[in-house]
Design a protein around this motif. Structure first.
Motif, short mmCIF file in Angstrom:
data_model
loop_
_atom_site.label_atom_id
_atom_site.label_comp_id
_atom_site.label_asym_id
_atom_site.label_seq_id
_atom_site.Cartn_x
_atom_site.Cartn_y
_atom_site.Cartn_z
N ILE A 195 0.86 -1.20 0.00
CA ILE A 195 0.00 0.00 0.00
C ILE A 195 0.89 1.23 0.00
N GLU A 196 1.07 1.83 -1.18
CA GLU A 196 1.90 3.01 -1.35
C GLU A 196 1.15 4.03 -2.19
N LEU A 197 0.91 5.19 -1.63
CA LEU A 197 0.13 6.22 -2.31
C LEU A 197 0.99 7.15 -3.15
N VAL A 198 2.31 6.97 -3.12
CA VAL A 198 3.18 7.91 -3.80
C VAL A 198 3.06 7.81 -5.32
N PHE A 199 2.68 6.64 -5.84
CA PHE A 199 2.73 6.44 -7.27
C PHE A 199 1.51 6.97 -8.00
N PHE A 200 0.35 6.98 -7.36
CA PHE A 200 -0.83 7.43 -8.09
C PHE A 200 -0.74 8.93 -8.39
N LEU A 201 -0.20 9.71 -7.47
CA LEU A 201 -0.04 11.14 -7.73
C LEU A 201 1.05 11.38 -8.77
N LEU A 202 2.08 10.56 -8.77
CA LEU A 202 3.13 10.65 -9.77
C LEU A 202 2.57 10.42 -11.16
N VAL A 203 1.69 9.43 -11.30
CA VAL A 203 1.08 9.13 -12.59
C VAL A 203 0.20 10.29 -13.06
N LEU A 204 -0.60 10.84 -12.16
CA LEU A 204 -1.49 11.93 -12.53
C LEU A 204 -0.71 13.20 -12.88
N ALA A 205 0.33 13.50 -12.11
CA ALA A 205 1.13 14.70 -12.38
C ALA A 205 1.90 14.55 -13.69
N GLY A 206 2.46 13.38 -13.96
CA GLY A 206 3.13 13.15 -15.22
C GLY A 206 2.18 13.28 -16.40
N ARG A 207 0.95 12.82 -16.20
CA ARG A 207 -0.08 12.93 -17.24
C ARG A 207 -0.37 14.39 -17.58
N VAL A 208 -0.49 15.22 -16.56
CA VAL A 208 -0.88 16.62 -16.77
C VAL A 208 0.30 17.49 -17.21
N PHE A 209 1.44 17.35 -16.54
CA PHE A 209 2.54 18.28 -16.74
C PHE A 209 3.60 17.81 -17.73
N GLY A 210 3.48 16.58 -18.21
CA GLY A 210 4.37 16.14 -19.27
C GLY A 210 5.50 15.22 -18.81
N PRO A 211 6.19 14.60 -19.77
CA PRO A 211 7.21 13.60 -19.45
C PRO A 211 8.41 14.16 -18.71
N PHE A 235 9.47 12.87 -15.02
CA PHE A 235 10.77 12.27 -14.72
C PHE A 235 11.38 12.92 -13.48
N VAL A 236 11.37 14.25 -13.44
CA VAL A 236 11.97 14.96 -12.31
C VAL A 236 11.20 14.67 -11.03
N LEU A 237 9.87 14.68 -11.10
CA LEU A 237 9.06 14.44 -9.91
C LEU A 237 9.28 13.04 -9.37
N GLY A 238 9.49 12.07 -10.24
CA GLY A 238 9.76 10.71 -9.77
C GLY A 238 11.00 10.64 -8.92
N SER A 239 12.06 11.32 -9.34
CA SER A 239 13.31 11.32 -8.57
C SER A 239 13.17 12.10 -7.26
N ILE A 274 8.51 5.86 -14.48
CA ILE A 274 7.05 5.81 -14.38
C ILE A 274 6.45 7.17 -14.69
N GLY A 275 7.03 8.23 -14.10
CA GLY A 275 6.54 9.58 -14.38
C GLY A 275 6.74 9.96 -15.84
N PHE A 308 0.11 -1.24 -14.48
CA PHE A 308 1.37 -1.59 -15.14
C PHE A 308 2.56 -1.01 -14.39
N ALA A 309 2.45 0.25 -13.95
CA ALA A 309 3.55 0.91 -13.25
C ALA A 309 3.91 0.18 -11.96
N ALA A 310 2.90 -0.33 -11.26
CA ALA A 310 3.15 -1.04 -10.01
C ALA A 310 3.99 -2.29 -10.25
N TYR A 311 3.62 -3.07 -11.24
CA TYR A 311 4.38 -4.29 -11.54
C TYR A 311 5.73 -3.96 -12.17
N PHE A 312 5.79 -2.90 -12.96
CA PHE A 312 7.04 -2.48 -13.58
C PHE A 312 8.05 -2.07 -12.50
N PHE A 313 7.61 -1.28 -11.53
CA PHE A 313 8.49 -0.86 -10.44
C PHE A 313 8.99 -2.07 -9.66
#
Length: 275
Positions: free
Chosen positions: A104-120, A124-128, A155-156, A181-186
């Motif tokens: 149970i990790e909530l950090v990735f769902f916001l990363l996916v949404l932010a990457g979707r809105v603000f671009g690749p 990338f930077v937000l993930g790090s 992922i971002g 996919f991101a969960a299993y990829f990570f």
């Protein structure tokens, strides 16, 4: 109403040179994860195979810093930096809530949404920065951290590269699929990072330097299914899916409103002062 305004501007401008750096870093980063599957050292070199993970621990932070420096070079303005700081802090605060229990990790769902809105580039930077900041808060700093940072950055990055046209329920379905996919990829990448340390052990799941690719693939597949896929990764996938379904529409609306109000692509103008 927001759907008729067109996509919001990207927070980080990715021109040709940063795109080449991002692409090169992605290929090299994946190679640092996947090297055991393609390493066939000679018998005289097999004893030094276990040194490779330690070499990558030292070189991977340099690779991440090079990418971050290239993206920040004229591509991130003060508004994007402020937004990056806010989202990194939010992600760092979300991560301890689940403490990784059962995946149970909530950090990735916001990363996916932010990457979707603000671009690749922003993704990338937000993930790090998210993983680095949360590691400081949770005492999670260790040799695994650079690998976690790169995996999260990918992922971002991937979220920012998703097709931009879907909206409404279709977009949520797309993001749910990507979150799973991101969960299993990570989990897969982090299993690849730790697997070489089993080299030379008596377990039948350990990495065997110089073994045929099929044999090592079989060992790794069993290793990752038993240690990660069936537990942590599935819990992380379910968390991402539920969070995106329940919170995704509202969070996307807030992020897109913030992107438009920030006007990242608006040119800077300096008007002459009034006499």
């Amino acid at each position: 109403m927001s759907d008729f305004l067109g996509p919001p501007p990207r927070a980080v401008r990715v021109t040709l040179r940063p795109a080449l750096v991002l692409g090169t870093a992605t290929v090299l980063g994946l190679a640092m994860f996947c090297w055991p599957l393609f390493a066939h050292p000679a018998p005289s070199e097999a004893a030094h195979t276990a040194d490779a993970p330690f070499v990558f621990m030292a070189t991977l932070p340099v690779l991440i810093l090079v990418v971050l420096a290239e993206l920040s070079r004229g591509g991130i303005d003060a508004k994007a930096l402020a937004l990056l700081g806010v989202l990194s802090a939010v992600n760092a605060g979300l991560r301890p809530l689940g403490a990784g229990t059962g995946g149970i990790e909530l950090v990735f769902f916001l990363l996916v949404l932010a990457g979707r809105v603000f671009g690749p580039g922003f993704g990338f930077v937000l993930g790090s920065t998210s993983l680095f900041t949360s590691a400081l808060l949770t005492a999670g700093v260790g040799p695994w951290l650079p690998f976690q940072m790169l995996a999260s950055s990918l992922i971002g990055l991937g979220a920012g590269l998703l097709p931009r046209k879907p909206r409404g329920k279709a977009e949520i379905a797309l993001l749910v699929a990507y979150g799973v996919f991101a969960a299993y990829f990570f989990g897969l990448l982090m299993s690849l990072w730790s697997w070489p340390f089993l080299a030379g052990t008596s377990t039948q799941l350990g990495f065997v330097p110089g073994a045929p690719l099929v044999d090592n693939l079989h060992r790794f597949a069993v290793f990752t299914v038993l240690t990660s896929t069936l537990g942590w990764d599935t819990g992380r996938a379910l968390t991402n899916a539920v969070a995106i379904v329940l919170l995704g529409p509202a969070v996307l609306a807030v992020l897109r409103r913030a992107a438009r109000r920030a006007a990242f692509d608006a040119p800077v103008r300096f008007d002459q002062p009034y006499e």
